[in-house]
Design an enzyme around this catalytic site. Structure first.
Site, PDB file in Angstrom:
ATOM      1  N   ARG A 126       0.814  -1.228   0.000  1.00  0.00           N
ATOM      2  CA  ARG A 126       0.000   0.000   0.000  1.00  0.00           C
ATOM      3  C   ARG A 126       0.842   1.270   0.000  1.00  0.00           C
ATOM      4  O   ARG A 126       0.423   2.317   0.481  1.00  0.00           O
ATOM      5  CB  ARG A 126      -0.964   0.016   1.185  1.00  0.00           C
ATOM      6  N   LYS A 148       4.334  11.433 -11.192  1.00  0.00           N
ATOM      7  CA  LYS A 148       3.539  10.565 -12.075  1.00  0.00           C
ATOM      8  C   LYS A 148       4.322   9.290 -12.298  1.00  0.00           C
ATOM      9  O   LYS A 148       5.450   9.330 -12.808  1.00  0.00           O
ATOM     10  CB  LYS A 148       3.307  11.244 -13.421  1.00  0.00           C
ATOM     11  N   GLU A 190      12.464  18.349 -24.655  1.00  0.00           N
ATOM     12  CA  GLU A 190      11.681  18.730 -23.460  1.00  0.00           C
ATOM     13  C   GLU A 190      12.250  20.018 -22.848  1.00  0.00           C
ATOM     14  O   GLU A 190      11.510  20.832 -22.300  1.00  0.00           O
ATOM     15  CB  GLU A 190      11.684  17.607 -22.411  1.00  0.00           C
ATOM     16  N   LYS A 232       9.210  22.839 -13.621  1.00  0.00           N
ATOM     17  CA  LYS A 232       8.289  21.704 -13.438  1.00  0.00           C
ATOM     18  C   LYS A 232       7.734  21.717 -12.015  1.00  0.00           C
ATOM     19  O   LYS A 232       6.534  21.461 -11.801  1.00  0.00           O
ATOM     20  CB  LYS A 232       8.993  20.382 -13.741  1.00  0.00           C
ATOM     21  N   GLU A 242      -3.290  17.162 -11.704  1.00  0.00           N
ATOM     22  CA  GLU A 242      -3.798  17.475 -13.045  1.00  0.00           C
ATOM     23  C   GLU A 242      -5.304  17.708 -13.020  1.00  0.00           C
ATOM     24  O   GLU A 242      -6.048  17.137 -13.810  1.00  0.00           O
ATOM     25  CB  GLU A 242      -3.439  16.331 -14.002  1.00  0.00           C
ATOM     26  N   ARG A 247      -1.255  21.791 -15.338  1.00  0.00           N
ATOM     27  CA  ARG A 247      -0.239  20.795 -15.666  1.00  0.00           C
ATOM     28  C   ARG A 247      -0.304  20.387 -17.143  1.00  0.00           C
ATOM     29  O   ARG A 247       0.673  19.900 -17.703  1.00  0.00           O
ATOM     30  CB  ARG A 247      -0.419  19.574 -14.733  1.00  0.00           C
ATOM     31  N   ASN A 251       2.141  19.354 -21.855  1.00  0.00           N
ATOM     32  CA  ASN A 251       1.883  18.494 -23.020  1.00  0.00           C
ATOM     33  C   ASN A 251       2.053  19.226 -24.341  1.00  0.00           C
ATOM     34  O   ASN A 251       1.632  18.737 -25.380  1.00  0.00           O
ATOM     35  CB  ASN A 251       0.463  17.913 -22.936  1.00  0.00           C
ATOM     36  N   HIS A 254       2.804  17.365 -27.472  1.00  0.00           N
ATOM     37  CA  HIS A 254       2.628  15.941 -27.172  1.00  0.00           C
ATOM     38  C   HIS A 254       1.436  15.307 -27.888  1.00  0.00           C
ATOM     39  O   HIS A 254       1.455  14.110 -28.143  1.00  0.00           O
ATOM     40  CB  HIS A 254       2.529  15.721 -25.655  1.00  0.00           C
ATOM     41  N   HIS A 258       2.605  12.181 -29.663  1.00  0.00           N
ATOM     42  CA  HIS A 258       2.131  10.823 -29.353  1.00  0.00           C
ATOM     43  C   HIS A 258       1.555  10.166 -30.598  1.00  0.00           C
ATOM     44  O   HIS A 258       1.736   8.966 -30.829  1.00  0.00           O
ATOM     45  CB  HIS A 258       1.075  10.847 -28.245  1.00  0.00           C
ATOM     46  N   HIS A 271      10.919   9.524 -28.408  1.00  0.00           N
ATOM     47  CA  HIS A 271       9.869  10.380 -27.842  1.00  0.00           C
ATOM     48  C   HIS A 271      10.217  11.856 -28.079  1.00  0.00           C
ATOM     49  O   HIS A 271       9.400  12.634 -28.569  1.00  0.00           O
ATOM     50  CB  HIS A 271       9.749  10.072 -26.339  1.00  0.00           C
TER      51      HIS A 271
HETATM   52  N1  LIG Z   1       6.447  10.311 -15.233  1.00  0.00           N
HETATM   53  C1  LIG Z   1       6.492  11.359 -16.030  1.00  0.00           C
HETATM   54  O1  LIG Z   1       6.090  12.473 -15.661  1.00  0.00           O
HETATM   55  C2  LIG Z   1       7.070  11.197 -17.409  1.00  0.00           C
HETATM   56  C3  LIG Z   1       7.332  12.328 -18.196  1.00  0.00           C
HETATM   57  C4  LIG Z   1       7.930  12.130 -19.446  1.00  0.00           C
HETATM   58  C5  LIG Z   1       8.230  10.849 -19.878  1.00  0.00           C
HETATM   59  N2  LIG Z   1       7.962   9.774 -19.081  1.00  0.00           N
HETATM   60  C6  LIG Z   1       8.304   8.405 -19.500  1.00  0.00           C
HETATM   61  O2  LIG Z   1       9.722   8.327 -19.607  1.00  0.00           O
HETATM   62  C7  LIG Z   1      10.043   7.236 -20.490  1.00  0.00           C
HETATM   63  C8  LIG Z   1      11.178   7.654 -21.398  1.00  0.00           C
HETATM   64  O3  LIG Z   1      12.296   7.943 -20.598  1.00  0.00           O
HETATM   65  P1  LIG Z   1      13.775   7.950 -21.209  1.00  0.00           P
HETATM   66  O4  LIG Z   1      13.790   8.755 -22.449  1.00  0.00           O
HETATM   67  O5  LIG Z   1      14.701   8.278 -20.104  1.00  0.00           O
HETATM   68  O6  LIG Z   1      13.934   6.441 -21.703  1.00  0.00           O
HETATM   69  P2  LIG Z   1      14.709   5.184 -21.064  1.00  0.00           P
HETATM   70  O7  LIG Z   1      14.464   5.080 -19.627  1.00  0.00           O
HETATM   71  O8  LIG Z   1      14.342   4.029 -21.929  1.00  0.00           O
HETATM   72  O9  LIG Z   1      16.242   5.554 -21.283  1.00  0.00           O
HETATM   73  C9  LIG Z   1      16.738   5.681 -22.607  1.00  0.00           C
HETATM   74  C10 LIG Z   1      17.929   4.738 -22.831  1.00  0.00           C
HETATM   75  O10 LIG Z   1      19.070   5.320 -22.231  1.00  0.00           O
HETATM   76  C11 LIG Z   1      19.702   4.383 -21.355  1.00  0.00           C
HETATM   77  N3  LIG Z   1      20.328   5.184 -20.296  1.00  0.00           N
HETATM   78  C12 LIG Z   1      19.694   5.966 -19.384  1.00  0.00           C
HETATM   79  N4  LIG Z   1      20.592   6.665 -18.690  1.00  0.00           N
HETATM   80  C13 LIG Z   1      21.816   6.324 -19.148  1.00  0.00           C
HETATM   81  C14 LIG Z   1      23.136   6.735 -18.839  1.00  0.00           C
HETATM   82  N5  LIG Z   1      23.394   7.694 -17.947  1.00  0.00           N
HETATM   83  N6  LIG Z   1      24.166   6.137 -19.487  1.00  0.00           N
HETATM   84  C15 LIG Z   1      23.924   5.198 -20.448  1.00  0.00           C
HETATM   85  N7  LIG Z   1      22.692   4.797 -20.820  1.00  0.00           N
HETATM   86  C16 LIG Z   1      21.652   5.356 -20.167  1.00  0.00           C
HETATM   87  C17 LIG Z   1      18.610   3.443 -20.934  1.00  0.00           C
HETATM   88  O11 LIG Z   1      19.122   2.186 -20.560  1.00  0.00           O
HETATM   89  C18 LIG Z   1      17.775   3.349 -22.211  1.00  0.00           C
HETATM   90  O12 LIG Z   1      18.338   2.406 -23.084  1.00  0.00           O
HETATM   91  C19 LIG Z   1       8.763   6.899 -21.236  1.00  0.00           C
HETATM   92  O13 LIG Z   1       8.269   5.674 -20.763  1.00  0.00           O
HETATM   93  C20 LIG Z   1       7.801   8.031 -20.874  1.00  0.00           C
HETATM   94  O14 LIG Z   1       6.455   7.616 -20.835  1.00  0.00           O
HETATM   95  C21 LIG Z   1       7.400   9.933 -17.859  1.00  0.00           C
END
Ligand SMILES: NC(=O)c1ccc[n+]([C@@H]2O[C@H](COP(=O)([O-])OP(=O)(O)OC[C@H]3O[C@@H](n4cnc5c(N)ncnc54)[C@H](O)[C@@H]3O)[C@@H](O)[C@H]2O)c1
Length: 365
Positions: A126, A148, A190, A232, A242, A247, A251, A254, A258, A271
């Site tokens: 929980r 999030k 971003e 942020k 949201e 918030r 987007n 986005h 998306h 992305h």
């Molecule tokens: N929670 C939120 O508010 C929010 C906001 C935006 C995006 N997201 C989510 O974030 C995700 C995308 O995140 P991302 O772009 O970080 O992708 P990711 O976590 O897949 O990382 C990208 C790649 O980089 C590698 N990597 C990360 N840090 C590294 C480092 N320092 N050295 C070497 N390799 C490294 C990872 O292993 C992966 O292969 C999506 O799932 C998206 O939905 C969430």
């Protein structure tokens, strides 16, 4: 060290931004846990195979200074890991590791690990405490802040999740040196977004810092990460769950982005690349509707292009893109709401003007 406070009453937390911050993780956490009277004897680090290979030993050594027991679980890298099956296997693993309400989950990785491990912490027993140690630029400027967390279903991204704030976020900009170039550049989309949606001086700063950004100059990176976290944090403070609509400005780009990701498949564009194209489509639409001047699009295009991001939507599949946009979660009472720029530093939520203008906005000259 820079510290940004996310001000959410009893759920407030600090974001520590420090060069070589990973090497100081133990002392940072010790101080935080004693100040906040958090009792936690057990750490479970969740990381992906890429990040764990480089940073797990260092992080585990630091956590040994804080916790009696330190365990780690390594998941495959990539978006597919944000799944029900992976979450279930992590729940089982926490039970096997005799985790309880005094365990803390550490998310060591990019946004995928942050979202997955955060939801693991939100749902196990929980809700247990968690700490974000974001290692991609996208995670450092966006996903690790704001609470999030969640996973994907085959039919919909990020559809199962929670708002679950971390105890703290520790950001070491040095780790970006091992991030693949394409992932780094994607995160910059971003960063540009924050300038367009709410901070004109920051956008000007980015325009004047292109060489330093490309060279990953440490002080430029620290400044950029700090400013994005401040922006942020301000949005999250105003609209944590949201509900007020504030918030939603995050987007920007986005709805188009998306749709581009889903229509062209998640492999073709990252992305950030899809968001970059999406921001330019949104700016074109704003100009078509008489809401913004051409200069906005010219400056945004120049900045994104110089940073190495794509800005043009591929010429095929515009009809499919339009359809995909209509399925966006920002449809309210049947009307798609779009975040459109009015000037650099200001955006507004605008109801979709309909199919023809949207299709036109997908075309570049
Ligand atoms: N929670 C939120 O508010 C929010 C906001 C935006 C995006 N997201 C989510 O974030 C995700 C995308 O995140 P991302 O772009 O970080 O992708 P990711 O976590 O897949 O990382 C990208 C790649 O980089 C590698 N990597 C990360 N840090 C590294 C480092 N320092 N050295 C070497 N390799 C490294 C990872 O292993 C992966 O292969 C999506 O799932 C998206 O939905 C969430």
């Amino acid at each position: 060290m820079n510290v940004v406070h996310v001000d959410l009453g009893s759920r407030s937390y600090p974001i520590h931004i420090e060069q070589n911050g990973l090497a100081k993780l133990g002392p940072i956490l010790k101080k935080l846990f004693s100040t906040n009277r958090i009792q936690t004897n057990h750490a479970v680090i969740v990381s992906d195979e890429n990040v764990a290979g480089i940073y797990l030993t260092q992080v585990a050594d630091q956590l040994e200074l804080v916790h009696d027991k330190v365990d780690s679980v390594i998941v495959p890298a990539g978006e597919k890991t944000k799944s029900v099956a992976q979450l279930e296997s992590l729940w089982q693993k926490l039970v096997e590791l005799e985790s309880d309400r005094k365990s803390t989950v550490y998310a060591l990785g990019g946004g995928v690990v942050g979202d997955l491990a955060g939801f693991l912490a939100a749902s196990f027993a929980r809700g247990i405490s968690f700490v974000q140690i974001p290692t991609s630029l996208l995670a450092q400027v966006d996903s690790s802040v704001g609470g999030k967390v969640g996973i994907n279903l085959p039919a919909a991204k990020n559809i199962v999740g929670a708002f679950w704030q971390p105890e703290c976020v520790v950001i070491d900009p040095n780790v970006l040196l091992t991030l693949e170039e394409r992932e780094y550049v994607s995160g910059l989309a971003e960063v540009v977004k924050y300038g367009v949606i709410m901070d004109t001086p920051f956008f000007n700063y980015l325009e004047n810092s292109i060489a330093n950004i490309k060279a990953k100059d440490p002080s430029t990176l620290s400044h950029i990460i700090k400013r994005c976290c401040e922006l942020k944090a301000a949005i999250v403070k105003a609209d944590e769950h949201e509900t007020s609509g504030r918030r939603a400005i995050l987007n920007y780009g986005h709805t188009y982005g998306h749709a581009i990701e889903s229509v062209f498949g998640y492999g073709r564009f990252t992305h950030g690349e899809a968001i970059s194209i999406g921001m330019n489509c949104a700016a074109r639409l704003a100009i078509q509707l008489g809401l913004a001047e051409q200069e906005l699009l010219t400056r945004q295009t120049a900045l994104l292009t110089e940073l190495g991001l794509p800005v043009e939507c591929p010429a095929d599949k515009h009809v499919e893109l339009n359809k995909a946009m209509k399925r966006d979660k920002k449809v309210q009472n049947g009307v798609l709401m779009l975040v459109l720029p009015i000037k650099i530093g200001h955006v507004e939520l605008v109801p979709s003007p309909g199919e023809t203008p949207i299709l036109e906005s997908l075309h570049c000259e």
